[in-house]
Design a protein around this motif. Sequence first.
Motif, mmCIF file in Angstrom:
data_model
loop_
_atom_site.group_PDB
_atom_site.id
_atom_site.type_symbol
_atom_site.label_atom_id
_atom_site.label_comp_id
_atom_site.label_asym_id
_atom_site.label_seq_id
_atom_site.Cartn_x
_atom_site.Cartn_y
_atom_site.Cartn_z
ATOM 1 N N ALA A 125 -8.300 26.393 -14.353
ATOM 2 C CA ALA A 125 -9.552 26.313 -13.444
ATOM 3 C C ALA A 125 -10.840 27.191 -14.632
ATOM 4 O O ALA A 125 -12.006 25.938 -14.494
ATOM 5 N N LEU A 126 -10.300 27.919 -14.676
ATOM 6 C CA LEU A 126 -11.422 28.579 -15.887
ATOM 7 C C LEU A 126 -11.611 28.397 -17.155
ATOM 8 O O LEU A 126 -12.384 28.176 -17.697
ATOM 9 N N MET A 127 -10.697 28.057 -17.622
ATOM 10 C CA MET A 127 -10.249 26.983 -18.513
ATOM 11 C C MET A 127 -11.641 25.857 -18.842
ATOM 12 O O MET A 127 -12.086 25.065 -20.033
ATOM 13 N N ARG A 128 -11.201 24.916 -17.673
ATOM 14 C CA ARG A 128 -12.332 23.735 -17.566
ATOM 15 C C ARG A 128 -13.739 24.239 -17.468
ATOM 16 O O ARG A 128 -13.846 23.342 -18.222
ATOM 17 N N LEU A 129 -13.989 25.220 -16.876
ATOM 18 C CA LEU A 129 -15.253 25.764 -16.775
ATOM 19 C C LEU A 129 -15.486 26.024 -18.306
ATOM 20 O O LEU A 129 -16.964 25.127 -18.283
ATOM 21 N N GLN A 130 -15.249 26.654 -18.522
ATOM 22 C CA GLN A 130 -15.542 27.479 -20.038
ATOM 23 C C GLN A 130 -15.765 25.786 -21.220
ATOM 24 O O GLN A 130 -15.802 25.757 -21.710
ATOM 25 N N VAL A 131 -14.385 25.125 -20.824
ATOM 26 C CA VAL A 131 -14.504 23.470 -22.271
ATOM 27 C C VAL A 131 -15.690 22.182 -21.218
ATOM 28 O O VAL A 131 -16.455 22.053 -22.582
ATOM 29 N N ALA A 132 -16.051 22.817 -20.056
ATOM 30 C CA ALA A 132 -17.397 22.013 -19.718
ATOM 31 C C ALA A 132 -18.457 22.734 -20.742
ATOM 32 O O ALA A 132 -19.695 21.653 -20.660
ATOM 33 N N ALA A 133 -18.405 23.841 -20.676
ATOM 34 C CA ALA A 133 -19.570 24.748 -21.195
ATOM 35 C C ALA A 133 -19.753 24.332 -23.117
ATOM 36 O O ALA A 133 -21.576 24.398 -22.763
ATOM 37 N N GLN A 134 -18.795 23.548 -22.944
ATOM 38 C CA GLN A 134 -19.564 23.224 -24.755
ATOM 39 C C GLN A 134 -18.485 21.995 -25.037
ATOM 40 O O GLN A 134 -17.171 22.016 -24.643
ATOM 41 N N GLY A 135 -19.381 21.133 -25.865
ATOM 42 C CA GLY A 135 -18.372 20.441 -26.192
ATOM 43 C C GLY A 135 -17.516 20.593 -27.828
ATOM 44 O O GLY A 135 -17.238 21.475 -28.426
ATOM 45 N N PHE A 136 -16.237 19.645 -27.661
ATOM 46 C CA PHE A 136 -15.655 20.141 -29.370
ATOM 47 C C PHE A 136 -15.348 18.546 -29.641
ATOM 48 O O PHE A 136 -15.815 17.287 -29.302
ATOM 49 N N PRO A 137 -15.466 18.144 -30.929
ATOM 50 C CA PRO A 137 -14.913 17.273 -31.608
ATOM 51 C C PRO A 137 -14.047 16.615 -31.272
ATOM 52 O O PRO A 137 -13.002 16.959 -30.838
ATOM 53 N N VAL A 138 -14.008 15.135 -31.379
ATOM 54 C CA VAL A 138 -13.636 14.113 -30.787
ATOM 55 C C VAL A 138 -12.274 14.346 -31.383
ATOM 56 O O VAL A 138 -11.446 14.454 -30.808
ATOM 57 N N ALA A 139 -12.205 13.922 -32.769
ATOM 58 C CA ALA A 139 -11.031 14.203 -33.342
ATOM 59 C C ALA A 139 -10.931 15.880 -33.472
ATOM 60 O O ALA A 139 -8.849 15.732 -33.236
ATOM 61 N N ASP A 140 -11.274 16.635 -33.345
ATOM 62 C CA ASP A 140 -10.086 17.539 -32.543
ATOM 63 C C ASP A 140 -9.167 18.038 -31.711
ATOM 64 O O ASP A 140 -8.567 18.551 -31.830
ATOM 65 N N VAL A 141 -9.947 17.204 -29.996
ATOM 66 C CA VAL A 141 -9.886 17.209 -29.389
ATOM 67 C C VAL A 141 -8.398 16.098 -29.424
ATOM 68 O O VAL A 141 -6.556 16.656 -28.775
ATOM 69 N N VAL A 142 -8.541 15.048 -30.105
ATOM 70 C CA VAL A 142 -6.763 14.273 -29.784
ATOM 71 C C VAL A 142 -5.695 15.011 -31.013
ATOM 72 O O VAL A 142 -4.744 14.609 -30.349
ATOM 73 N N ARG A 143 -5.757 15.371 -32.401
ATOM 74 C CA ARG A 143 -5.576 16.058 -32.766
ATOM 75 C C ARG A 143 -4.394 17.376 -31.576
ATOM 76 O O ARG A 143 -3.483 17.738 -32.975
ATOM 77 N N THR A 144 -5.830 18.002 -31.303
ATOM 78 C CA THR A 144 -4.827 18.925 -30.638
ATOM 79 C C THR A 144 -4.078 18.380 -29.557
ATOM 80 O O THR A 144 -3.086 19.496 -28.983
ATOM 81 N N ARG A 145 -4.371 17.277 -28.362
ATOM 82 C CA ARG A 145 -3.589 16.639 -28.069
ATOM 83 C C ARG A 145 -2.083 15.971 -28.769
ATOM 84 O O ARG A 145 -1.511 16.114 -27.758
ATOM 85 N N ARG A 203 -9.125 18.873 -19.889
ATOM 86 C CA ARG A 203 -8.697 17.113 -19.667
ATOM 87 C C ARG A 203 -10.556 17.095 -19.264
ATOM 88 O O ARG A 203 -10.308 15.763 -19.677
ATOM 89 N N ASN A 204 -11.510 17.823 -19.350
ATOM 90 C CA ASN A 204 -12.820 16.981 -19.420
ATOM 91 C C ASN A 204 -13.277 16.237 -20.746
ATOM 92 O O ASN A 204 -13.545 15.298 -20.636
ATOM 93 N N SER A 205 -13.147 17.186 -22.186
ATOM 94 C CA SER A 205 -13.053 16.326 -22.897
ATOM 95 C C SER A 205 -12.247 15.363 -22.932
ATOM 96 O O SER A 205 -13.024 14.211 -23.901
ATOM 97 N N ILE A 206 -11.072 15.021 -22.430
ATOM 98 C CA ILE A 206 -10.399 14.006 -22.947
ATOM 99 C C ILE A 206 -10.905 12.921 -22.619
ATOM 100 O O ILE A 206 -11.047 11.882 -23.145
ATOM 101 N N GLU A 207 -10.951 13.421 -20.788
ATOM 102 C CA GLU A 207 -11.984 12.454 -20.214
ATOM 103 C C GLU A 207 -13.186 11.323 -20.228
ATOM 104 O O GLU A 207 -13.477 10.231 -20.762
ATOM 105 N N GLY A 208 -14.118 12.662 -20.787
ATOM 106 C CA GLY A 208 -15.176 12.509 -21.919
ATOM 107 C C GLY A 208 -15.001 11.103 -22.666
ATOM 108 O O GLY A 208 -15.715 10.127 -22.679
ATOM 109 N N TYR A 209 -13.899 11.363 -23.809
ATOM 110 C CA TYR A 209 -14.250 11.432 -25.040
ATOM 111 C C TYR A 209 -13.200 9.624 -24.778
ATOM 112 O O TYR A 209 -14.426 8.459 -24.607
#
Length: 250
Positions: free
Chosen positions: A84-104, A176-182
Amino acid sequence: MADTRRAWEVVLETIETELLSGRLKPGDHLPPERTLAADLRVGRSSVREAIRVLEVLGLVRTATGSGPHSGAIIVATPSGGMSALMRLQVAAQGFPVADVVRTRLLLETAVAADLAERADASGASAELEAATQLLDAMDSPSLTQPEFLALDAQFHVALAEASENQVVTAMMAGLRNSIEGYVLAGAPALPDWDATVTRLRHEHRGILSAIEAADVALARTRIHDHITGYYAESHLTGPSAHPLSLPETT
């Protein structure tokens, strides 16, 4: 003895209890605000506040309007505080889509391989039950596009949870929020949503079947192609994006 909890906390605790007990599960809709407020004897503003908290935590997604798809749909069950803490942290800042995909790709191909290595080839393990239930929920033809994609994102988190690696699970839940967002942002560019959703359902089942069959290489390949396929089909790639490749194993 008087109950000192605030009204929205009563609503939140009630819904969380229903989720943890299994009486509410991913794919279910919450009762309307008016019904919840009457049943719990609180104001509708308290119900809205509790649902906002659940949405921030990634447990529900809401849609406005008055039709059958309005209100809040359950997209996940409660997990640990670290996630839950990580979700709140991620929600507060956007990550580049390519970075999220590579991490996935790094995380999820490793998860699929690990699950396949530990799988009993004779059938699904208990650890994969939550992922299977999410796939069953995604088979509903009444799901809206946002609802389907929210359940889709949670399916990938459920695979990480099945790995029982707490760090990987927390990282996937946090992303998760970044994944769903993109994936939602890319949906309008899809040429045929009905064809895409049919393909995604098939790919999800294929990933799970490869894991259950203890086929490590196939599980890795299927989840890699599933992630990169949507990324390319929704035209989220660009000239500055790094090339995506399957991480090497040692």
